[in-house]
Design a protein around this motif. Structure first.
Motif, mmCIF file in Angstrom:
data_model
loop_
_atom_site.group_PDB
_atom_site.id
_atom_site.type_symbol
_atom_site.label_atom_id
_atom_site.label_comp_id
_atom_site.label_asym_id
_atom_site.label_seq_id
_atom_site.Cartn_x
_atom_site.Cartn_y
_atom_site.Cartn_z
ATOM 1 N N SER A 207 4.952 24.734 9.035
ATOM 2 C CA SER A 207 4.665 23.666 8.090
ATOM 3 C C SER A 207 3.351 23.426 7.486
ATOM 4 O O SER A 207 3.075 23.506 6.101
ATOM 5 N N ASP B 243 8.089 25.190 20.100
ATOM 6 C CA ASP B 243 8.343 24.961 18.598
ATOM 7 C C ASP B 243 7.433 24.879 17.605
ATOM 8 O O ASP B 243 6.298 24.044 17.786
ATOM 9 N N LEU C 140 6.014 7.133 23.446
ATOM 10 C CA LEU C 140 5.975 8.875 23.316
ATOM 11 C C LEU C 140 5.016 9.265 24.041
ATOM 12 O O LEU C 140 5.492 10.564 24.489
ATOM 13 N N GLU D 258 8.976 6.876 17.513
ATOM 14 C CA GLU D 258 9.504 8.187 17.493
ATOM 15 C C GLU D 258 9.739 8.656 15.808
ATOM 16 O O GLU D 258 9.579 9.867 15.586
ATOM 17 N N ASP D 259 10.267 7.779 15.043
ATOM 18 C CA ASP D 259 10.617 8.116 13.631
ATOM 19 C C ASP D 259 9.118 8.403 12.950
ATOM 20 O O ASP D 259 8.914 9.297 12.098
ATOM 21 N N ALA E 7 6.426 9.587 14.284
ATOM 22 C CA ALA E 7 6.126 10.927 14.684
ATOM 23 C C ALA E 7 6.526 12.205 13.903
ATOM 24 O O ALA E 7 5.870 13.144 13.902
ATOM 25 N N HIS E 8 7.577 11.579 13.367
ATOM 26 C CA HIS E 8 8.138 12.883 12.469
ATOM 27 C C HIS E 8 7.696 12.785 11.170
ATOM 28 O O HIS E 8 8.084 13.826 10.150
ATOM 29 N N ILE E 9 7.074 11.877 10.556
ATOM 30 C CA ILE E 9 6.522 11.933 9.330
ATOM 31 C C ILE E 9 5.411 12.913 9.067
ATOM 32 O O ILE E 9 4.208 12.693 9.913
ATOM 33 N N SER E 10 5.587 13.887 8.089
ATOM 34 C CA SER E 10 4.407 14.553 7.978
ATOM 35 C C SER E 10 3.473 14.300 6.921
ATOM 36 O O SER E 10 3.823 13.734 5.736
ATOM 37 N N LYS F 294 6.008 22.488 13.141
ATOM 38 C CA LYS F 294 4.570 22.043 12.534
ATOM 39 C C LYS F 294 3.844 22.786 12.142
ATOM 40 O O LYS F 294 3.150 22.703 11.113
#
Length: 125
Positions: free
Chosen positions: A9, A3, A111, A69-70, A72-75, A6
């Motif tokens: 991005s 994947d 995680l 987990e939420d 971990a998705h913040i950029s 990231k």
């Protein structure tokens, strides 16, 4: 297949500073532009990470739960709040900033214990 979301991005983010264009044919000037862009990119990522951590701390202090987990998705690759060509004050350069807290009290153990392939992390081909 890995994947690369990231990575893509980050690449879009790092090109935001100079719009991906080096407008000089002189190798010395090109190197300066690339180093400046790397410095700008790292400074914005650092600032964003501090802001995100402060928001998480505030939520925790207010009793809100943070799902690792939420989180971990913040950029940290955010640019909407930055005015690239705005007005900047230099009279604040002598002001000593407050110390920032480096520890974020969130348990990321779940995680780390996940199967990397199940979590969407695979080895690059």
């Amino acid at each position: 297949m890995a994947d690369f979301g990231k990575v893509e991005s980050f690449n879009r983010f790092s090109q935001w500073g100079n719009r991906g264009v080096i407008a000089d044919n002189d190798p010395v000037e090109q190197e300066k532009a690339m180093k400046f862009n790397a410095l700008l990119t790292n400074a914005v990522i650092f600032h964003n990470a501090l802001d995100i951590a402060e928001i998480v701390r505030q939520l925790l202090e207010e009793g809100g739960g943070i799902d690792p987990e939420d989180l971990a998705h913040i950029s940290p690759y955010l640019t909407e709040h930055i005015n690239r060509f705005g007005e900047y004050s230099t009279h604040e350069l002598g002001i000593q900033p407050e110390a920032y807290e480096t520890k974020l009290d969130v348990d990321f153990t779940p995680l780390r214990e996940q199967d990397p392939a199940a979590a969407g992390f695979t080895a690059a081909a």
